[in-house]
Design an enzyme around this catalytic site. Sequence first.
Site, PDB file in Angstrom:
ATOM      1  N   ARG A 141      52.987  35.207  27.651  1.00 52.85           N
ATOM      2  CA  ARG A 141      51.884  35.829  26.930  1.00 52.85           C
ATOM      3  C   ARG A 141      52.386  36.960  26.034  1.00 52.85           C
ATOM      4  O   ARG A 141      53.507  37.439  26.174  1.00 52.85           O
ATOM      5  CB  ARG A 141      50.853  36.387  27.920  1.00 52.85           C
ATOM      6  CG  ARG A 141      50.054  35.353  28.672  1.00 52.85           C
ATOM      7  CD  ARG A 141      49.184  35.974  29.756  1.00 52.85           C
ATOM      8  NE  ARG A 141      49.981  36.493  30.869  1.00 52.85           N
ATOM      9  CZ  ARG A 141      49.471  37.060  31.955  1.00 52.85           C
ATOM     10  NH1 ARG A 141      48.155  37.201  32.074  1.00 52.85           N
ATOM     11  NH2 ARG A 141      50.255  37.507  32.926  1.00 52.85           N
ATOM     12  N   LYS A 144      52.030  42.781  30.835  1.00 53.30           N
ATOM     13  CA  LYS A 144      52.459  43.157  32.180  1.00 53.30           C
ATOM     14  C   LYS A 144      53.084  44.536  32.211  1.00 53.30           C
ATOM     15  O   LYS A 144      53.475  45.095  31.188  1.00 53.30           O
ATOM     16  CB  LYS A 144      53.457  42.125  32.727  1.00 53.30           C
ATOM     17  CG  LYS A 144      52.844  40.746  32.933  1.00 53.30           C
ATOM     18  CD  LYS A 144      51.692  40.745  33.921  1.00 53.30           C
ATOM     19  CE  LYS A 144      52.144  40.977  35.337  1.00 53.30           C
ATOM     20  NZ  LYS A 144      51.008  40.934  36.307  1.00 53.30           N
ATOM     21  N   GLU A 160      43.263  46.553  34.749  1.00 53.55           N
ATOM     22  CA  GLU A 160      42.559  46.102  35.948  1.00 53.55           C
ATOM     23  C   GLU A 160      41.624  47.137  36.543  1.00 53.55           C
ATOM     24  O   GLU A 160      40.854  46.822  37.466  1.00 53.55           O
ATOM     25  CB  GLU A 160      43.549  45.618  37.013  1.00 53.55           C
ATOM     26  CG  GLU A 160      44.362  46.707  37.699  1.00 53.55           C
ATOM     27  CD  GLU A 160      45.626  47.099  36.953  1.00 53.55           C
ATOM     28  OE1 GLU A 160      46.414  47.867  37.524  1.00 53.55           O
ATOM     29  OE2 GLU A 160      45.821  46.638  35.798  1.00 53.55           O
ATOM     30  N   VAL A 220      41.168  37.960  47.371  1.00 58.56           N
ATOM     31  CA  VAL A 220      40.559  39.227  47.784  1.00 58.56           C
ATOM     32  C   VAL A 220      40.996  40.322  46.816  1.00 58.56           C
ATOM     33  O   VAL A 220      42.178  40.421  46.469  1.00 58.56           O
ATOM     34  CB  VAL A 220      40.976  39.594  49.220  1.00 58.56           C
ATOM     35  CG1 VAL A 220      40.423  40.953  49.612  1.00 58.56           C
ATOM     36  CG2 VAL A 220      40.505  38.515  50.194  1.00 58.56           C
ATOM     37  N   HIS A 253      48.842  47.398  38.101  1.00 60.24           N
ATOM     38  CA  HIS A 253      48.863  47.036  39.525  1.00 60.24           C
ATOM     39  C   HIS A 253      49.777  47.962  40.320  1.00 60.24           C
ATOM     40  O   HIS A 253      50.638  47.523  41.083  1.00 60.24           O
ATOM     41  CB  HIS A 253      49.295  45.575  39.699  1.00 60.24           C
ATOM     42  CG  HIS A 253      48.347  44.588  39.083  1.00 60.24           C
ATOM     43  ND1 HIS A 253      47.061  44.398  39.537  1.00 60.24           N
ATOM     44  CD2 HIS A 253      48.500  43.750  38.024  1.00 60.24           C
ATOM     45  CE1 HIS A 253      46.456  43.480  38.797  1.00 60.24           C
ATOM     46  NE2 HIS A 253      47.306  43.076  37.869  1.00 60.24           N
ATOM     47  N   TYR A 295      48.323  45.629  32.130  1.00 61.96           N
ATOM     48  CA  TYR A 295      48.144  45.477  33.570  1.00 61.96           C
ATOM     49  C   TYR A 295      49.233  46.287  34.264  1.00 61.96           C
ATOM     50  O   TYR A 295      50.415  46.147  33.936  1.00 61.96           O
ATOM     51  CB  TYR A 295      48.269  44.011  33.990  1.00 61.96           C
ATOM     52  CG  TYR A 295      47.100  43.149  33.613  1.00 61.96           C
ATOM     53  CD1 TYR A 295      45.833  43.389  34.136  1.00 61.96           C
ATOM     54  CD2 TYR A 295      47.259  42.066  32.746  1.00 61.96           C
ATOM     55  CE1 TYR A 295      44.751  42.591  33.788  1.00 61.96           C
ATOM     56  CE2 TYR A 295      46.184  41.266  32.398  1.00 61.96           C
ATOM     57  CZ  TYR A 295      44.938  41.533  32.924  1.00 61.96           C
ATOM     58  OH  TYR A 295      43.868  40.747  32.576  1.00 61.96           O
ATOM     59  N   ASP A 346      49.844  40.413  43.283  1.00 61.88           N
ATOM     60  CA  ASP A 346      50.298  41.564  42.499  1.00 61.88           C
ATOM     61  C   ASP A 346      49.703  42.875  43.000  1.00 61.88           C
ATOM     62  O   ASP A 346      50.155  43.954  42.615  1.00 61.88           O
ATOM     63  CB  ASP A 346      50.011  41.382  41.003  1.00 61.88           C
ATOM     64  CG  ASP A 346      48.613  40.898  40.699  1.00 61.88           C
ATOM     65  OD1 ASP A 346      47.760  40.939  41.608  1.00 61.88           O
ATOM     66  OD2 ASP A 346      48.363  40.482  39.560  1.00 61.88           O
ATOM     67  N   ASP A 382      33.385  35.167  52.259  1.00 64.27           N
ATOM     68  CA  ASP A 382      33.226  36.488  51.659  1.00 64.27           C
ATOM     69  C   ASP A 382      32.375  37.330  52.600  1.00 64.27           C
ATOM     70  O   ASP A 382      31.610  36.785  53.408  1.00 64.27           O
ATOM     71  CB  ASP A 382      32.546  36.385  50.287  1.00 64.27           C
ATOM     72  CG  ASP A 382      32.790  37.599  49.409  1.00 64.27           C
ATOM     73  OD1 ASP A 382      33.591  37.503  48.459  1.00 64.27           O
ATOM     74  OD2 ASP A 382      32.189  38.653  49.672  1.00 64.27           O
TER      75      ASP A 382
END
Length: 376
Positions: free
Chosen positions: A15, A75, A118, A238, A96, A94, A269, A197
Amino acid sequence: MIIGIPTEIKEEEFRVAATPATVFQITQAGHTVLVQSGAGAGISATDEDYRNSGAEILQTAEEVWGKAEMIYKVKEPLESEYKYLREGLIIFCYLHMANNESLLNALIENNVVSIAYETIEVDKTLPLLKPMSEIGGCMAIVEGSNLLKHSQGGKGRLLQGVPGVPPGHVVVIGSGTAGRGAIRTAVGIGARVTAIDRNIDKLSALQDIYGPRLETQFSSPYNISKAVKTADLVVGAVLVTGARTPKVVTEEMVKSMEPGSVIVDIAVDQGGCVETIDRFTTHSDPVYIRHGVLHYAVPNIPGTVAATATTALSNATSRYAIEIANQGWIQASDNNPAIKKGINTAYGKITYKGVADAFEKEYVDLDNIIHRILKH
């Protein structure tokens, strides 16, 4: 503002942060865009395409990072890129960081303003995570289905079944965007699907959509254990926004699965929700086996469908990139609460509580930092 778009260097990450169309938007807003030569190769966008959109093409990552006021990428920076970090630099990508202490420390030590896709939040939704979560959920079923083949080490199960043979069992834990993407894909191919869930309203909405084609279970250790034991494919989906993912599938649950079963943890991640997921894998070497079960732990699943993923991501992130460039990060965060929630570090402090809590470090309210900057 000068915005830099470097080539992504994470293994098999094809990407790029912005399509030529997005670059055109940014330059039309009056900003300078520096694109590293070859950055768009993974989506078949040439240097000439970017040049025609108003970008300046630079040959090296060092030039892009060195001249840019904001780095716009997909990333998180890798260790080889830490040398480019400097005070006042804005990084928009992103991150993380709840599962990446070395990156967190590097950003703090270099007084970088880091804005994480995120954790940008609008009305309890995550608009910059959503498109990649949708792709990740879909690809979890695609990859998991492929790994179930004997040639890949799986048990030889066809998820959709055939006349006279029941379909395979897919268990999806978590029904956020990624989970719904996995559920939609798995139901669509005809698998037996169980969604788990702790939010009954989400399960009710899924039941309304899929009716008897979907089984739903309230999330509890007992129910997860029972479902995982009979699963051919478990998808971990999750998410706790900006924080480390809780381990809801234990090692004992994994041991109960049939040999050749598959686990795909989309949340890897952020640490992963499966206890036996303890390392990343790559697109070229995506699987390791633990207790006879195939574990797929690729942290950049959408990178393998880069053309679709880049366009979707670029469409979602561009408005925020332009807001930050137009106003500067301080004014943009003051005017837009979503951007404010996206800021994870600023001037040597952690400004996102979930990240601070993950490593038991000090959390500082962003307003305090901005007040100090403006005062001086």
